[in-house]
Structures are given as structure tokens and as C-alpha cells.
Design an enzyme around this catalytic site. Structure first.
Site, PDB file in Angstrom:
ATOM      1  N   LYS A   5       0.757  -1.277  -0.126  1.00 25.68           N
ATOM      2  CA  LYS A   5       0.030  -0.068   0.032  1.00 25.68           C
ATOM      3  C   LYS A   5       0.930   1.134  -0.131  1.00 25.68           C
ATOM      4  O   LYS A   5       1.459   1.347   0.844  1.00 25.68           O
ATOM      5  CB  LYS A   5      -0.934   0.060   1.310  1.00 25.68           C
ATOM      6  CG  LYS A   5      -1.841   1.212   1.645  1.00 25.68           C
ATOM      7  CD  LYS A   5      -2.612   0.958   2.605  1.00 25.68           C
ATOM      8  CE  LYS A   5      -3.613   2.143   2.888  1.00 25.68           C
ATOM      9  NZ  LYS A   5      -4.290   1.889   4.352  1.00 25.68           N
ATOM     10  N   ASP A  17     -13.185   3.673  10.795  1.00 29.22           N
ATOM     11  CA  ASP A  17     -13.664   3.620   9.492  1.00 29.22           C
ATOM     12  C   ASP A  17     -13.973   2.084   8.925  1.00 29.22           C
ATOM     13  O   ASP A  17     -13.526   1.497   7.760  1.00 29.22           O
ATOM     14  CB  ASP A  17     -12.209   4.067   8.381  1.00 29.22           C
ATOM     15  CG  ASP A  17     -12.691   4.418   7.255  1.00 29.22           C
ATOM     16  OD1 ASP A  17     -13.743   4.697   6.921  1.00 29.22           O
ATOM     17  OD2 ASP A  17     -11.869   4.608   6.141  1.00 29.22           O
TER      18      ASP A  17
END
Length: 621
Positions: free
Chosen positions: A362, A460
Site C-alpha cells: 500500500k 472507518d
């Protein structure tokens, strides 16, 4: 400045002459626990260029030789330099553990490219504190595994070493540890499945017998070096693959081949001194220019938040996983050729580690502020170890570049399967799989909220951040917005709303609804599960009525009819669908105190629908 420059001009010559004539005593053979230690191994008390990076050994009381991996330690029983084999055992299983449960705490993680598991190794798997009985033929129940068994849970060992992520999830074990052991020792002591069950001590004996690691080395070069009277080692070379170049330490200096004597040696030594002096002089000038540019703020790659991030990494040195260089990241991703996905944080690329394991890399966009999201993710996920939380294998920080290296999830995110409007009904997930994902995610959140030493609120939770492994076992990911809290802390203070629209709890927007806490994750979880229910209905049956109004309100008013139609009049499926909906409606209550904890959510999903009552109707849209 003039005296400093003169000193820099004289220093290279003095240093080079000293090195040229010095014998590297620190690289001669050392001994610990009756074991000779030399190239490619080295003691951490000696110079690190005496052996390979990552296989420096520790000598404790001159009686125990330790090979450290990350924050865990392995006892070195022997090193065979002819076969390039090292026999080690987990330090958790030491002699003083004469009785009781053989208790391991971490899986083996080899964090150096020079070592690999030998072919002689086999696996046995320990499953600690399992809520459900394991009836596999290769499973043996362990006794005395306290305090895990104080609640009636049981611990087991699988003699064949094989278990899938789905099986571990099914047994509801608190911890699963795979232990490599010598295959011959395992067969002799543990025996084959179907035979009489061994005692706890048998497994401890197998673990104490250890397992073998192989190491790579340029042994032919070392043979020539030692044959000429030199000492084997290596030196750092950033242009070389792996950053290391073999070096032969000689009385007259260093060479990459063998030592020479007499007149043959003088010419290359003199030439080396001249070349080295000029090179070091040029290096000194570059360093002066570098510091001058740094002082004037002319270095474009310098990130203003890097000092704060570096300070954080130093303070938490024992917590975070392996750190990779940017060159390592480019190498493992083949210069970012395979793109797996794109998000607001940046992009995700596929790659491979040196040992062949697939990873997802990522790459974060240029971070704003002080690098909080990067530090949050490293700090949060490094404290976790759970079957429903994704594993962070490493990270990279290089100037403004940030990279996080995760275990690879072959089935992507939950959003890919249940929330893509372009997918046909043949590709949507079944109700059984959706229910398994819902309860697995709930268990992962329960662990984050109360199972860690430091409580973690994710902030989240959404389908995009729920990843699925090859068995569709869910794993919570993306901790960039997470908040670390003390165990007894209830309210959380945050600056501004955080999360994704549609999943953010009301109290995160406005304090009039209540305090921000782990109940904010409960709300997001409830909205996600309701979205799973509604999305599957739209993908499979084209139900447009439920899409035309606020879905939680619609599903509340049509609960019974919807459950029957969605499950195609299958009683078992009807119960699963109803359970998911009712639990979700409880989770999205407007007032945080009206919502259940994630522990209660897991209990409701595990229980019967007959005991589930509908919560008050939710009017907030």
C-alpha cells in the site's frame, strides 16, 4: 571552515593507512556455548561487517547462543558450516518449563533473506483457548493450559500441522501458532494420527528438539580467502544486489578474492591508497555540500514530518514490524507493475517477498500534516494478532514516500463481491458466506475493542476495508484513522469527523448525540451489515422498492416479508437473514448508549433469533 576542510583532507589518508595495515581482530573466530562463530555469522558485540546482516547472534552468560528475529528469540543449538545448517528452538520452550502446557506465543517470521526453513522441517499447530471442540483425527487435547481454560475453553495440537483459515475461524480459537519441528523427531515422538494420544511432555520434547534453518553463502570465495591467510566478511555496497559484497580481510587491506604476499601486494595497496584517498576527498566535499543544502532547505526529498515519524519509530522499536528500504519495495513489486487497487489513500500493488510470499504493498499519497495516518496504521496493527485482523509484515519510509506491506488477500475486499452493481447474481456471495463475514468481522472488532493490551477504535469500518482471504475469512484492514486508547478509557477525543459518509456514527458529527467511543465502530458495523443485506437483494432480485427510500427504515417496516423472500422460504436461511438485520438495527441506534458492545453483538449472532427483539425504530437518515 578552513581548519575543518584541512582536517577532512588529512583524515582520509590517515584512516586508509590505518585500515590497510590493521588485522581485523573483531572478525576472527569467536566462541559461545562451546560453538565456534564465524562468517557468515557474527556476534552483535563485534563489527557488523564480519557477517551477513540479520544473522548477528547474541551470547548470554557465555552459555546460551541466541538468534533474534524481530522481537522474538530462538536458541541456537548448533551450526554446521559444512552443510550450511543451523539448529534452533523457540526460546519460549526452555528447560525450566518442566511441566504444564507447551505454550508458544508467536509464529516463526524469518526477517532476513539469508536464512530459510530447511527441508527437514515439518509443522505442528497449536490452537489455544478454543470455544468449540476439535474432532479432527490429528487433534490432541492439551492439559494445563491456564489461564486460557478457566472459562471452559480447550487447547489442542494438530500433529499433521495442517489447518485452514476457515477451520481456525470455525473452532473460535483465541490464538493459533504454527511451530516448525524436525520431521524425524516429530514422527518418532508424536506418532501418527489414530495412535494413542501423546502426553503434553511429548510435544514439549519435540519443540525442544528444535528445527533446522539453511543459510546461503559464497563459500567458495571464503575457502580461497581463508586458504590465503585471510578472514571472511563483507562490506556494504549500495549498488550491489542485496547491498553486500564479499570481502577478504588481509593484513595489507581488503580484497574480494584472496590475500597476496610480497611485492605482488605492494602495487595494489599503493594504488588502493591513492584511489581511496581521492574517493574519500570527493565524498567529504559531497557531505559538505549536502549539509549546506540541508541548512538552506534545498533538499527536495526531505519531508517536514520525517523527524516526527522517525522519533515515533525509535520509541516503538520493539513494536513495529520489519522496515524495508524504498529499493526493497521497488524490487518486491517489480517497479509497481501489478496494481491491485486504488483509493483515497493511494494505490495498492502486488508483490513478493524474498521467501516467495505474496504481499500487497500500500503506497500512501504524499501525507499531509505530521504523518499521523502512517503512524496510526503502524502503531495500531503492530499491536494486533487475530485471525480477523490483517497482518502487517513491514513498512517503508523514505523522504515523503510511505509504504505498508500487508499479507496478500486473494479474494480482495468485501466491496468487490457484494457491492459492485455490474456483477451478476452468479458472482454475488451466498447468505451463508455473508453471515460468516458478518460474524468474523464482529469478532475482529471485539478483539480490537477489548482484546488488545491497548484498546483500538477503528473509525472507518466499511466494506472496502474488510479483506477476504482464500477461504473468505474476513480481515479488518486500513487503520489510518484508528485511535489508540487506554483499557479503562471510555470517551475519545478527536479533532473533526473521521470516517466515510454513510458509515459515520452521529456522535462523530455532533456532540449532542453523545460521546465518541468504541460504540462509534458499532454503528459503522451495523450500517455495513445492512448494506450487505440490501446490496445482495438488489444484485440478485433487482428489488428497486428497497432502493427508493432509506433502507434501514424500509427494512424495519418489511422485516418478515423480506426475510422470507430473500431466503427463498428456507427456514435456516430465514433465521440467518433475520439475525443479521435485527442485530444491525440495534447497532445503528442514534444514541451510543442504546447500542450493544461488540461482545454483545457476537453473542446475538451466535444465539437464536427467538431471543432477539426489535429495537426502537430509527428515523435518522
Amino acid at each position: 571552515m578552513a581548519p575543518l576542510l584541512l582536517l577532512l583532507l588529512l583524515l582520509p589518508v590517515q584512516l586508509l593507512l590505518a585500515v590497510a595495515n590493521a588485522v581485523p581482530d573483531s572478525c576472527t573466530k569467536a566462541t559461545c556455548a562451546c560453538q565456534d562463530i564465524h562468517y557468515p555469522f557474527w556476534l552483535n558485540s563485534s563489527a557488523p561487517d564480519c557477517g551477513y546482516a540479520g544473522i548477528g547472534l547474541l551470547c548470554e552468560d557465555n552459555s546460551t547462543l541466541i538468534l533474534p528475529f524481530k522481537s522474538h528469540r530462538y536458541i541456537v543449538s548448533s551450526i554446521d558450516y559444512k552443510t550450511h545448517t543451523v539448529l534452533v528452538s523457540d526460546a519460549d520452550i526452555a528447560d525450566e518449563y518442566a511441566a504444564g502446557c507447551p505454550r508458544l506465543h508467536v509464529n516463526l517470521t524469518i526477517d532476513t533473506v539469508w536464512l530459510r526453513l530447511a527441508p527437514s522441517a515439518s509443522n505442528i499447530t497449536f490452537l489455544y483457548s478454543c470455544k468449540r471442540n476439535i474432532t479432527l483425527s490429528s487433534a490432541v487435547e492439551l492439559s494445563g493450559c491456564q489461564p486460557q481454560q478457566q472459562d471452559g475453553n480447550r487447547s489442542y495440537v494438530l500433529r499433521d500441522g495442517g489447518i485452514t483459515g476457515a477451520e481456525a475461524y470455525e473452532f473460535e480459537c483465541e490464538e493459533v501458532v504454527v511451530a516448525p519441528v524436525l520431521d524425524v523427531h516429530k514422527k518418532a515422538v508424536v506418532g501418527a494420527p489414530g495412535g494413542p494420544p501423546p502426553e503434553n511432555g511429548s510435544f514439549r520434547e519435540v519443540l525442544q528438539g528444535g528445527f533446522e534453518l539453511n543459510y546461503d553463502t559464497h563459500n567458495h570465495q571464503c575457502d580461497r580467502c581463508e586458504g590465503s591467510g585471510g578472514w571472511c566478511g563483507y562490506q556494504r555496497n549500495e549498488t550491489h544486489v542485496g547491498g553486500l559484497t564479499f570481502t577478504c580481510f588481509c593484513e595489507g587491506g581488503r580484497t574480494t578474492d584472496r590475500c597476496v604476499t610480497g611485492s605482488k601486494r605492494k602495487t595494489p595497496i599503493i594504488a588502493g591508497i591513492v584511489a581511496g584517498t581521492l574517493s574519500l576527498l570527493f565524498l567529504c566535499l559531497v557531505i559538505l555540500k549536502f549539509f549546506s543544502a540541508s541548512k538552506d532547505g534545498l533538499l527536495p526529498f526531505k519531508s517536514k514530518d520525517e523527524p516526527r515519524v522517525e522519533s515515533f519509530l525509535q520509541k516503538n522499536g520493539n513494536l513495529h514490524p520489519k522496515r524495508y528500504t524504498y529499493a526493497d519495495v521497488k524490487r518486491m513489486t517489480k517497479s509497481f507493475t501489478v496494481k491491485l487497487g486504488q483509493g483515497g489513500f493511494g494505490a495498492v500493488y502486488g508483490g513478493k517477498l524474498y521467501d516467495g510470499r505474496q504481499v500487497a504493498v500500500k503506497m500512501l499519497k504524499d501525507t499531509k500534516g505530521d504523518g499521523e495516518e502512517f503512524m496510526n496504521e503502524v502503531a495500531s496493527i503492530s499491536r494486533t494478532s487475530h485471525v480477523n485482523v490483517v497482518s502487517l509484515l513491514g513498512f517503508c519510509i523514505h523522504g515523503s514516500k510511505r509504504a505498508l506491506i500487508y499479507e496478500y488477500m486473494p479474494n480482495g475486499s468485501l466491496e468487490r463481491y457484494a457491492f459492485n452493481s455490474n456483477m451478476n447474481s452468479g458472482n454475488s456471495l451466498s447468505w451463508e458466506k455473508l453471515f460468516g463475514i458478518a460474524i468474523g468481522t464482529a469478532r475482529g472488532l471485539e478483539y480490537l475493542h477489548r482484546g488488545c493490551n491497548t484498546r483500538i477504535v477503528h473509525f472507518d469500518i466499511k466494506p472496502h476495508n474488510i479483506l477476504l482471504d482464500q477461504d473468505f475469512c474476513p480481515k479488518i484492514s486500513d487503520f489510518g484513522l484508528a485511535k489508540l486508547c487506554l483499557n479503562k478509557e471510555s470517551a475519545i477525543s478527536i479533532a473533526g469527523a473521521r470516517g466515510t459518509i454513510g458509515y459515520i456514527a452521529p456522535e462523530v458529527y455532533s456532540k449532542q448525540f453523545g460521546i465518541i467511543s468504541s460504540k462509534s465502530d458499532v454503528y459503522s458495523y451495523g450500517m455495513m451489515v445492512l448494506e450487505m443485506v440490501g446490496a445482495r437483494d438488489r444484485n440478485t432480485s433487482g428489488n428497486s422498492e428497497s432502493s427508493s427510500q432509506y433502507f434501514p427504515q424500509w427494512i424495519y417496516e418489511h422485516l418478515d416479508d423480506y426475510c422470507i423472500s430473500a431466503s427463498e422460504i428456507n427456514g435456516e436461511m430465514t433465521e440467518l437473514v433475520r439475525k443479521m438485520i435485527v442485530v444491525s438495527l440495534w447497532c445503528i441506534q442514534v444514541i451510543p448508549t442504546d447500542r450493544p458492545t461488540m461482545t454483545r453483538v457476537v453473542e446475538m449472532l451466535d444465539g437464536s433469533t427467538s431471543n432477539l427483539e426489535l429495537p426502537p425504530k430509527v428515523y435518522l437518515s
